[in-house]
Design an enzyme around this catalytic site. Structure first.
Site, PDB file in Angstrom:
ATOM      1  N   ASN A   1      -2.401  -0.038   6.842  1.00  0.00           N
ATOM      2  CA  ASN A   1      -1.869  -1.304   7.374  1.00  0.00           C
ATOM      3  C   ASN A   1      -0.919  -1.994   6.400  1.00  0.00           C
ATOM      4  OD1 ASN A   1      -3.748  -2.141   5.540  1.00  0.00           O
ATOM      5  ND2 ASN A   1      -4.985  -3.339   6.951  1.00  0.00           N
TER       6      ASN A   1
ATOM      7  N   TYR B   1     -12.032  -2.472  -3.623  1.00  0.00           N
ATOM      8  CA  TYR B   1     -12.669  -2.459  -2.308  1.00  0.00           C
ATOM      9  C   TYR B   1     -14.198  -2.503  -2.383  1.00  0.00           C
ATOM     10  CZ  TYR B   1      -8.124  -1.748  -0.159  1.00  0.00           C
ATOM     11  OH  TYR B   1      -6.838  -1.933   0.289  1.00  0.00           O
TER      12      TYR B   1
ATOM     13  N   HIS C   1      -2.107  -5.473   1.459  1.00  0.00           N
ATOM     14  CA  HIS C   1      -3.402  -6.135   1.263  1.00  0.00           C
ATOM     15  C   HIS C   1      -3.159  -7.484   0.609  1.00  0.00           C
ATOM     16  CE1 HIS C   1      -7.494  -6.941  -0.182  1.00  0.00           C
ATOM     17  NE2 HIS C   1      -6.900  -7.320  -1.300  1.00  0.00           N
TER      18      HIS C   1
ATOM     19  N   LYS D   1       0.813  -1.218   0.000  1.00  0.00           N
ATOM     20  CA  LYS D   1       0.000   0.000   0.000  1.00  0.00           C
ATOM     21  C   LYS D   1       0.853   1.278   0.000  1.00  0.00           C
ATOM     22  CE  LYS D   1      -3.894  -2.250   2.298  1.00  0.00           C
ATOM     23  NZ  LYS D   1      -4.998  -2.064   3.253  1.00  0.00           N
TER      24      LYS D   1
ATOM     25  N   GLU E   1      -9.791  -9.570  -7.857  1.00  0.00           N
ATOM     26  CA  GLU E   1      -8.789  -8.543  -7.570  1.00  0.00           C
ATOM     27  C   GLU E   1      -7.670  -8.510  -8.621  1.00  0.00           C
ATOM     28  OE1 GLU E   1      -9.521  -8.691  -2.734  1.00  0.00           O
ATOM     29  OE2 GLU E   1      -7.660  -9.482  -3.551  1.00  0.00           O
TER      30      GLU E   1
HETATM   31  P1  CMP Z   1      -7.333  -4.676   3.440  1.00  0.00           P
HETATM   32  O1  CMP Z   1      -6.793  -6.011   3.809  1.00  0.00           O
HETATM   33  O2  CMP Z   1      -6.717  -3.958   2.285  1.00  0.00           O
HETATM   34  O3  CMP Z   1      -8.914  -4.825   3.173  1.00  0.00           O
HETATM   35  C1  CMP Z   1      -9.824  -3.796   3.426  1.00  0.00           C
HETATM   36  C2  CMP Z   1      -9.188  -2.598   4.034  1.00  0.00           C
HETATM   37  O4  CMP Z   1     -10.092  -1.709   4.635  1.00  0.00           O
HETATM   38  C3  CMP Z   1      -8.302  -3.032   5.193  1.00  0.00           C
HETATM   39  O5  CMP Z   1      -7.166  -3.718   4.714  1.00  0.00           O
HETATM   40  C4  CMP Z   1      -8.051  -1.707   5.869  1.00  0.00           C
HETATM   41  O6  CMP Z   1      -7.055  -0.951   5.183  1.00  0.00           O
HETATM   42  C5  CMP Z   1      -9.397  -1.047   5.696  1.00  0.00           C
HETATM   43  N1  CMP Z   1     -10.244  -1.174   6.883  1.00  0.00           N
HETATM   44  C6  CMP Z   1     -10.810  -2.294   7.371  1.00  0.00           C
HETATM   45  N2  CMP Z   1     -11.560  -2.016   8.474  1.00  0.00           N
HETATM   46  C7  CMP Z   1     -11.436  -0.681   8.669  1.00  0.00           C
HETATM   47  C8  CMP Z   1     -11.978   0.220   9.627  1.00  0.00           C
HETATM   48  N3  CMP Z   1     -12.780  -0.198  10.620  1.00  0.00           N
HETATM   49  N4  CMP Z   1     -11.652   1.520   9.527  1.00  0.00           N
HETATM   50  C9  CMP Z   1     -10.846   1.947   8.531  1.00  0.00           C
HETATM   51  N5  CMP Z   1     -10.321   1.145   7.570  1.00  0.00           N
HETATM   52  C10 CMP Z   1     -10.605  -0.154   7.648  1.00  0.00           C
END
Ligand code: CMP
Length: 140
Positions: free
Chosen positions: A112, A49, A115, A9, A126
């Site tokens: 985070n 997403y 992904h 990311k 995806e």
């Molecule tokens: P990812 O594994 O990319 O899949 C969905 C993404 O949404 C997740 O990682 C986070 O980056 C984001 N995400 C999931 N839950 C939350 C939340 N409660 N608040 C903000 N972002 C979220």
């Protein structure tokens, strides 16, 4: 042999973590069969997403995903979907175990670092956003 879609990311690219993250996949014995650095469009982020379309964090997530370049790739290996999810750790990096990528490099639920697909169906949807069939490279 199973495949999964992985994205490094914008937060991780910005922080110079591409090499560190790839190193963890390579030393686990996973094979990179397609990879590129891209600046995602809003449309691509909305498709990636789409399962989270109704969530309150969707707009913020799309903004974050398009805020800078990302590295997208397809990894191959035995049970690679489960193996990669284990390597990257819990979605909420504040709860991710030490030793996992998120546990070691992030402390936020949205930013985070990485992904990865959560199922074969997610992988199918995806990887097609970023790769055509003729972009995969097979090698021994
Ligand atoms: P990812 O594994 O990319 O899949 C969905 C993404 O949404 C997740 O990682 C986070 O980056 C984001 N995400 C999931 N839950 C939350 C939340 N409660 N608040 C903000 N972002 C979220």
């Amino acid at each position: 042999m199973e495949r999964t879609f992985v994205m490094i990311k914008p937060d991780a690219v910005r922080r110079g973590l591409i090499g560190e993250i790839l190193r963890r996949f390579e030393r686990k014995g996973l094979r990179i069969v397609a990879m590129k650095l891209v600046r995602m469009t809003r449309r691509e982020a909305e498709e990636l997403y789409s399962p989270h379309k109704e969530k309150p964090f969707f707009e913020s997530l799309v903004k974050f995903a398009t805020s800078g370049p990302v590295v997208v790739m397809v990894l191959e290996g035995d049970s690679v979907i489960r193996v990669v999810r284990n390597l990257i750790g819990a979605t909420d990096a504040r709860k991710a175990a030490p030793g996992t990528i998120r546990g070691d490099f992030a402390n936020d639920i949205e930013k985070n670092v990485v992904h990865a697909s959560d199922s074969p169906e997610s992988f199918e949807r995806e990887h097609r956003i970023f790769f055509k069939d003729d972009e995969f490279v097979s090698y021994e």
